[in-house]
Design an enzyme around this catalytic site. Structure first.
Site, short mmCIF file in Angstrom:
data_model
loop_
_atom_site.label_atom_id
_atom_site.label_comp_id
_atom_site.label_asym_id
_atom_site.label_seq_id
_atom_site.Cartn_x
_atom_site.Cartn_y
_atom_site.Cartn_z
N SER A 121 0.82 -1.21 0.00
CA SER A 121 0.00 0.00 0.00
C SER A 121 0.85 1.26 0.00
O SER A 121 0.32 2.36 -0.05
CB SER A 121 -0.92 0.01 1.23
OG SER A 121 -0.16 -0.12 2.42
N HIS A 142 -3.32 -3.76 -5.31
CA HIS A 142 -3.59 -3.30 -3.96
C HIS A 142 -5.08 -3.41 -3.61
O HIS A 142 -5.91 -2.66 -4.10
CB HIS A 142 -3.12 -1.85 -3.80
CG HIS A 142 -3.33 -1.29 -2.43
ND1 HIS A 142 -3.65 0.03 -2.20
CD2 HIS A 142 -3.28 -1.89 -1.21
CE1 HIS A 142 -3.78 0.22 -0.90
NE2 HIS A 142 -3.57 -0.93 -0.28
#
Length: 288
Positions: A121, A142
């Site tokens: 992230s 992600h």
């Protein structure tokens, strides 16, 4: 490789995100391998998956037959040699050295066509790919917590990522029932860069004694947010959230607006990581 060629997906790391991603892949019809070096963490992920699937049956969202089929598609293992797939998604700690080590190990035992995706992230995909064989197959994928529910997936292209790999991951995200958004390889990508201040400014309010964390959460919920920032940090993991903020602080050359919180650092040092440890900003005695 095409979407039809993807039969097996392997997930590395059986923490909150890894478990959720693995369950999602199995629910979407893929043979799924969930690997973790820590047997205790893996067993917890297995138990969590069992409970999650049972809850879906209770709510009428799955039949008992579908539950059985999904379970049969899942493999939980501490044997890295079983991590063989067309797509591998790493969801391990946000440390470059750890990601490089595990991705290179996985690359060595998989075909050169295997796509290596990172659920990072905050770390640049370009830096992750730089020390991995065939960096053109390394891509960011992600997911957001909880991975089985949240619709958004950021697909991140590093400097070396092949366009066809990015396109294939977009197609995979759709197959998983997600809404993919392509992001360039910038610190925090899109969502974490924008959302970082939801946490950072809330922590500053707490540090300055403007309001309690309970009060801030209540106010944000009253403003329309489903969860307040401190409730959300406990759900994500206080340690994970702190790690992302720290990485972004460094990536933006120590821009003060991304400065990590001393209060959050203290929580991490004390092992108060949120729901997963039974204590974060709030207490979760039933989870201990």
């Amino acid at each position: 490789m095409t979407l039809e060629d993807i039969k097996t997906i392997a997930v590395i790391g059986a923490g909150t995100m890894g478990q959720g991603i693995a369950q999602l892949c199995a629910q979407s019809g893929f043979q799924t391998v969930l690997y973790d070096i820590n047997g205790t963490v893996l067993e917890k992920a297995k138990t969590t998956t069992e409970k999650s699937l049972a809850t879906l049956v209770e709510k009428g969202k799955l039949t008992a037959e579908q539950q059985t089929q999904i379970w049969e598609r899942l493999t939980f293992t501490t044997d890295v040699l079983q991590v063989v797939a067309q797509v591998v998604i790493e969801a391990v700690i946000e440390r470059l050295d750890v990601k490089h080590s595990i991705l290179n190990e996985i690359a060595d035992q998989n075909p050169a066509t295997t796509i290596l995706a990172s659920n990072t992230s905050s770390l640049p995909i370009t830096r992750i790919a730089a020390k991995v064989e065939k960096p053109e197959r390394v891509v960011g994928l992600h997911f957001f917590n909880p991975a089985t529910i949240m619709k958004l997936v950021e697909v991140i292209s590093g400097a070396a990522t092949a366009p066809e790999v990015t396109q294939l991951m977009k197609e995979l995200a759709v197959k998983l029932g997600k809404t993919p958004v392509v992001a360039q390889d910038a610190p925090g990508f899109i969502v974490n860069r924008v959302a970082r201040h939801f946490y950072v400014e809330s922590l500053k309010l707490l540090e300055e004694g403007v309001a309690s964390y309970e009060g801030i959460d209540r106010l944000m919920q009253a403003s329309g947010f489903k969860m307040g920032p401190f409730q959300l940090m406990d759900l994500i993991g206080v340690d994970t959230n702190f790690s992302v903020t720290s990485a972004m602080f460094e990536a933006f050359h120590y821009d003060p607006k991304f400065r990590p919180s001393r209060w959050q650092q203290q929580k991490v040092d004390a092992g108060h990581h949120g729901r997963k440890t039974g204590k974060g900003f709030y207490d979760y005695p039933a989870i201990k």
